[in-house]
Scaffold this active site. Structure first.
Site, PDB file in Angstrom:
ATOM      1  N   GLU A 196       0.842  -1.205   0.000  1.00 48.70           N
ATOM      2  CA  GLU A 196       0.000   0.000   0.000  1.00 48.70           C
ATOM      3  C   GLU A 196       0.874   1.251   0.000  1.00 48.70           C
ATOM      4  OE1 GLU A 196      -3.224  -0.190   2.867  1.00 48.70           O
ATOM      5  OE2 GLU A 196      -4.026  -1.989   1.918  1.00 48.70           O
ATOM      6  N   GLU A 325      -4.813  -8.887  -0.172  1.00 43.91           N
ATOM      7  CA  GLU A 325      -5.603  -8.562   1.025  1.00 43.91           C
ATOM      8  C   GLU A 325      -7.063  -8.456   0.614  1.00 43.91           C
ATOM      9  OE1 GLU A 325      -4.264  -5.378   3.583  1.00 43.91           O
ATOM     10  OE2 GLU A 325      -2.153  -5.898   3.237  1.00 43.91           O
TER      11      GLU A 325
HETATM   12  O1  AHR Z   1      -4.948  -6.102   7.021  1.00 42.10           O
HETATM   13  C1  AHR Z   1      -4.838  -4.950   7.788  1.00 42.10           C
HETATM   14  C2  AHR Z   1      -4.218  -3.785   7.026  1.00 42.10           C
HETATM   15  O2  AHR Z   1      -5.042  -3.427   5.957  1.00 42.10           O
HETATM   16  C3  AHR Z   1      -2.896  -4.057   6.368  1.00 42.10           C
HETATM   17  O3  AHR Z   1      -1.836  -3.923   7.251  1.00 42.10           O
HETATM   18  C4  AHR Z   1      -2.831  -2.994   5.321  1.00 42.10           C
HETATM   19  O4  AHR Z   1      -2.057  -3.358   4.219  1.00 42.10           O
HETATM   20  C5  AHR Z   1      -4.283  -2.755   4.970  1.00 42.10           C
HETATM   21  O5  AHR Z   1      -4.593  -1.420   4.970  1.00 42.10           O
END
Ligand code: AHR
Length: 521
Positions: A196, A325
């Site tokens: 991110e 994710e």
């Molecule tokens: O999964 C939790 C968080 O969500 C992670 O650390 C991040 O990459 C995302 O914003």
């Protein structure tokens, strides 16, 4: 919500075979037109250093009374092995861009405690570091997926980490690894270049990120030539294509030998109603059920949107889209530390998981890895622990039921999904996917989204000789049912058998349920 008699039959494990109802949903499987392989890495996981995931959930230390192998919980490992976890991503997430690997190697006493500034400013003792993570991945049989620190690290720090892990010649860092008890080089089949980077990874514009990408992509490599490594660039985290355009264009215009990537990531959580997440994990009604599932189905459009841009630069689909994710992000469980991202996991989340896995399977020509967030005690977890206690979530069971889809060949299906509506929310009533497994069986996953009506399915596979299909159904007393330490078996799959007559499998499925069935040969 109406009471569902058929659902109760199924929930009791009573087979409802040969329903052959007139109003059945006709699912036609076309085994003559196989699609892409559903890469097993689509069923991957994510274990960030966050809250009680590593410390307590996975790692208890060698001297713990909780049964462990070299400090890693035996009960959690056994449960994860049953899922055939193909890949596990670590150390983050946002934490990855603050993680300095040297803090977590060497004798336990020499490890450097630091503050986990990404997640609650708690002290991170770094007793679970690189060698412990590699041990964990190996105990559960998963490929390690390492996220390197682009935000607060350097190219040299990351290159050294890769040397420590993978050097197969007697270099300084290979010797250090050996001195730490690990003579043989590790395999690092996946490496993420940042996380991110448009947000917690450094607030970089696409141009700032691609400048870093070229450097990290060029200079951070595996030293273990016998074991190839795929590099995954940061991609978008919302339905926009700025990062996608920048990453794909930069890749397309690179000089052949200079650097390369094999994948681009996409992050997409199901957060109904925007940030901060406020949807509760249990004690909710049908309105919330319908809203969350409608929201999660947006994953399909998001993948289509990203694929269009990727196809423009990469029509041969060399670069994988890696959804590293995804999952439901709900309000934190009452009484828990909000920075630890602990939430309940209900039958609604099981349906949500199945719908997303179905979407990924449909996009298997481009999507070759995904990592649900996360594995233990965090977000849409597989497993929850409390001291020595462990409970498996409804989501865990969906992943277990979908194991036959790992590396199976996608088979197109046609069906009329119908509509389920509640208030002003309307979505598909059912979902279905099919595949040919590695051992040649036809497997189908059928989801009845509608929490009020059972669904009769007639699944036809032309030419199939089976007379029976077997599998499991995951139904629950209520849409918001959860498993707790006191009642761990409230949501648990039951075996089911269905008759197949003249190539048609007929079955009636409980409201709000997920079923996976393999045809006998
Ligand atoms: O999964 C939790 C968080 O969500 C992670 O650390 C991040 O990459 C995302 O914003």
């Amino acid at each position: 919500m109406r009471i569902f008699a058929l659902g109760i039959l199924l929930a009791l494990g009573l087979p409802c075979a040969s329903a052959a109802a007139q109003d059945a949903i006709a699912v036609k499987v076309d085994s003559s037109q196989p699609g892409a392989k559903i890469d097993r890495h689509i069923f991957g996981q994510f274990a960030e250093d966050l809250g009680r995931q590593l410390n307590g959930g996975i790692w208890v230390g060698r001297n713990s009374k909780i049964p462990n192998t070299r400090g890693i919980r035996k009960d959690v490992v056994a449960a994860l092995r049953a899922l055939h976890v193909p890949v596990v991503r670590w150390p983050g997430g946002c934490y990855a861009d603050q993680y300095h690997w040297r803090d977590g190697v060497g004798p336990a006493k020499a490890r450097k405690a630091r503050v986990n500034a990404a997640w609650g400013d708690v002290v991170e003792p770094n007793t679970f570091g690189t060698d412990e993570f590699m041990d964990f991945a190996s105990q559960i049989g998963a490929d390690p997926y390492i996220s390197i620190n682009v935000g607060s690290g350097t190219v040299k720090e990351a290159a050294d980490w890769l040397e420590y892990m993978t050097a197969d010649k007697p270099t300084a860092l290979a010797k250090e690894r050996a001195a730490n008890g690990h003579r043989a080089p590790y395999k690092v089949p996946y490496m993420g270049i940042g996380n991110e980077s448009w947000d917690c990874g450094g607030l970089m514009t696409p141009a700032e990120y691609t400048t870093q990408l070229k450097l990290y992509g060029r200079f951070v490599n595996t030293f273990n030539k016998a074991s190839p490594m795929q590099k995954i660039a940061v991609g978008p985290g919302s339905p926009d294509t700025e990062y996608t355009e920048a990453v794909m264009k930069t890749w397309k215009e690179r000089r052949g030998w200079s650097w390369d990537i094999n994948g681009m990531s996409l992050h997409s959580y199901t957060v109904f109603g925007g940030w901060p997440p406020h949807m509760v994990g249990t004690d909710f009604g049908e309105q919330e059920y319908a809203q969350v599932l409608k929201e999660t189905l947006k994953m399909d459009g998001l993948l289509q949107q990203q694929s269009v841009v990727m196809d423009k630069y990469d029509p041969e689909k060399k670069i994988s889209l890696v959804v590293d994710e995804w999952g439901a992000w709900l309000a934190a469980t009452k009484g828990s530390n909000p920075a630890f991202l602990e939430q309940q996991n209900s039958q609604r989340d099981a349906i949500l998981a199945a719908l997303n896995l179905d979407i990924f399977a449909r996009h298997a020509d481009r999507v070759r890895m995904t990592n649900i967030a996360q594995m233990v005690n965090v977000l849409q977890a597989m497993i929850m622990t409390d001291g020595p206690k462990m409970v498996l979530t409804p989501t865990y069971y969906v992943f277990k039921m979908y194991v036959p889809f790992q590396d199976a060949q996608f088979l197109p299906v046609t069906f009329d999904a119908g509509t389920y509506s509640f208030g002003d929310v309307a979505l598909s009533r059912v979902d279905a996917i099919a595949a040919k497994t590695k051992d040649g069986k036809i497997v189908v996953a059928l989801t009845n989204i509608d929490p009020d009506r059972s669904a009769n399915f007639n699944v036809s596979v032309p030419g199939i000789k089976s007379t029976v299909a077997r599998g499991q159904v995951l139904a629950a007393p209520k849409i918001d049912s959860v498993n707790t330490f006191a009642a761990p078996n409230t949501v648990k799959p039951k075996d089911v058998t269905a008759v197949v007559k003249d190539g048609v499998l007929s079955i009636a499925l409980a409201p709000a349920s997920v079923t996976v069935l393999s045809f006998d040969r």
